[in-house]
Design a protein around this motif. Structure first.
Motif, PDB file in Angstrom:
ATOM      1  N   GLY A  33      -6.993 -11.164  -1.192  1.00  0.00           N
ATOM      2  CA  GLY A  33      -5.818 -12.008  -0.970  1.00  0.00           C
ATOM      3  C   GLY A  33      -4.690 -11.270  -0.270  1.00  0.00           C
ATOM      4  O   GLY A  33      -4.020 -11.820   0.610  1.00  0.00           O
ATOM      5  N   ALA A  34      -4.466 -10.015  -0.656  1.00  0.00           N
ATOM      6  CA  ALA A  34      -3.399  -9.227  -0.027  1.00  0.00           C
ATOM      7  C   ALA A  34      -3.696  -8.985   1.449  1.00  0.00           C
ATOM      8  O   ALA A  34      -2.790  -9.042   2.285  1.00  0.00           O
ATOM      9  N   LEU A  35      -4.936  -8.712   1.767  1.00  0.00           N
ATOM     10  CA  LEU A  35      -5.307  -8.501   3.172  1.00  0.00           C
ATOM     11  C   LEU A  35      -5.124  -9.765   3.992  1.00  0.00           C
ATOM     12  O   LEU A  35      -4.687  -9.721   5.142  1.00  0.00           O
ATOM     13  N   LEU A  36      -5.453 -10.901   3.409  1.00  0.00           N
ATOM     14  CA  LEU A  36      -5.293 -12.152   4.137  1.00  0.00           C
ATOM     15  C   LEU A  36      -3.828 -12.485   4.364  1.00  0.00           C
ATOM     16  O   LEU A  36      -3.460 -13.028   5.404  1.00  0.00           O
ATOM     17  N   LEU A  37      -2.974 -12.163   3.402  1.00  0.00           N
ATOM     18  CA  LEU A  37      -1.546 -12.405   3.594  1.00  0.00           C
ATOM     19  C   LEU A  37      -0.960 -11.474   4.652  1.00  0.00           C
ATOM     20  O   LEU A  37      -0.134 -11.872   5.465  1.00  0.00           O
ATOM     21  N   ALA A  38      -1.380 -10.223   4.638  1.00  0.00           N
ATOM     22  CA  ALA A  38      -0.831  -9.238   5.568  1.00  0.00           C
ATOM     23  C   ALA A  38      -1.363  -9.410   6.987  1.00  0.00           C
ATOM     24  O   ALA A  38      -0.732  -8.955   7.940  1.00  0.00           O
ATOM     25  N   GLN A  39      -2.493 -10.059   7.163  1.00  0.00           N
ATOM     26  CA  GLN A  39      -3.081 -10.165   8.498  1.00  0.00           C
ATOM     27  C   GLN A  39      -2.245 -11.021   9.427  1.00  0.00           C
ATOM     28  O   GLN A  39      -2.295 -10.833  10.630  1.00  0.00           O
ATOM     29  N   ASP A  40      -1.450 -11.933   8.901  1.00  0.00           N
ATOM     30  CA  ASP A  40      -0.584 -12.725   9.776  1.00  0.00           C
ATOM     31  C   ASP A  40       0.465 -11.859  10.458  1.00  0.00           C
ATOM     32  O   ASP A  40       0.804 -12.081  11.608  1.00  0.00           O
ATOM     33  N   ARG A  41       0.975 -10.879   9.747  1.00  0.00           N
ATOM     34  CA  ARG A  41       2.033 -10.037  10.296  1.00  0.00           C
ATOM     35  C   ARG A  41       1.483  -8.838  11.072  1.00  0.00           C
ATOM     36  O   ARG A  41       2.010  -8.480  12.110  1.00  0.00           O
ATOM     37  N   TYR A  42       0.449  -8.186  10.537  1.00  0.00           N
ATOM     38  CA  TYR A  42      -0.032  -6.932  11.113  1.00  0.00           C
ATOM     39  C   TYR A  42      -1.364  -7.052  11.838  1.00  0.00           C
ATOM     40  O   TYR A  42      -1.832  -6.086  12.415  1.00  0.00           O
ATOM     41  N   GLY A  43      -2.007  -8.183  11.766  1.00  0.00           N
ATOM     42  CA  GLY A  43      -3.354  -8.306  12.311  1.00  0.00           C
ATOM     43  C   GLY A  43      -4.357  -7.781  11.297  1.00  0.00           C
ATOM     44  O   GLY A  43      -3.996  -7.104  10.335  1.00  0.00           O
ATOM     45  N   ILE A  44      -5.616  -8.073  11.485  1.00  0.00           N
ATOM     46  CA  ILE A  44      -6.615  -7.698  10.486  1.00  0.00           C
ATOM     47  C   ILE A  44      -6.792  -6.183  10.432  1.00  0.00           C
ATOM     48  O   ILE A  44      -6.895  -5.601   9.347  1.00  0.00           O
ATOM     49  N   GLY A  45      -6.791  -5.512  11.580  1.00  0.00           N
ATOM     50  CA  GLY A  45      -6.940  -4.054  11.581  1.00  0.00           C
ATOM     51  C   GLY A  45      -5.743  -3.363  10.955  1.00  0.00           C
ATOM     52  O   GLY A  45      -5.886  -2.424  10.169  1.00  0.00           O
ATOM     53  N   GLY A  46      -4.555  -3.839  11.283  1.00  0.00           N
ATOM     54  CA  GLY A  46      -3.340  -3.244  10.724  1.00  0.00           C
ATOM     55  C   GLY A  46      -3.215  -3.472   9.232  1.00  0.00           C
ATOM     56  O   GLY A  46      -2.761  -2.593   8.500  1.00  0.00           O
TER      57      GLY A  46
END
Length: 111
Positions: A55-68
């Motif tokens: 869940g945390a990765l999915l939330l952060a991917q909007d801002r940083y992209g999946i790699g970031g």
């Protein structure tokens, strides 16, 4: 190499990446409720950690992209491990100092 530190992180980073390869971003809103439902079903801490990381990765991917977002999660875990190591080391040093002072006091009173 850093993924060796956390098996839970390894288990959650790969499905997040695969999710975005298979599905478009229009389906990403579904993963939050699915993860929350699964979080309630799992009883072990390890499995709950995997879904939490997902869940945390999915939330952060909007801002940083999946790699970031994966790199951010890895570095957060590494920094957390460093803080825990420093804390445990400082407790060990303080415990050794306390025991030495205690032995000196006992020796001064009894010797």
């Amino acid at each position: 190499m850093l993924l060796l530190f956390s098996p839970s992180l390894r288990l959650s980073c790969h499905p997040v990446g695969n999710f975005f390869v298979i599905f478009t971003k229009s389906f990403s809103f579904l993963i939050g409720p699915i993860g929350g439902f699964g979080l309630g079903l799992f009883t072990t801490y390890r499995n709950q950690t995997i879904l939490n990381c997902f869940g945390a990765l999915l939330l952060a991917q909007d801002r940083y992209g999946i790699g970031g977002s994966v790199q951010l999660r890895i570095w957060n875990n590494v920094i957390g491990l460093l803080f825990v190591g420093i804390y445990l080391l400082s407790l060990k040093v303080l415990s050794l100092l306390y025991n030495q002072l205690k032995r000196r006091k006992v020796c001064q009173n009894n010797c």
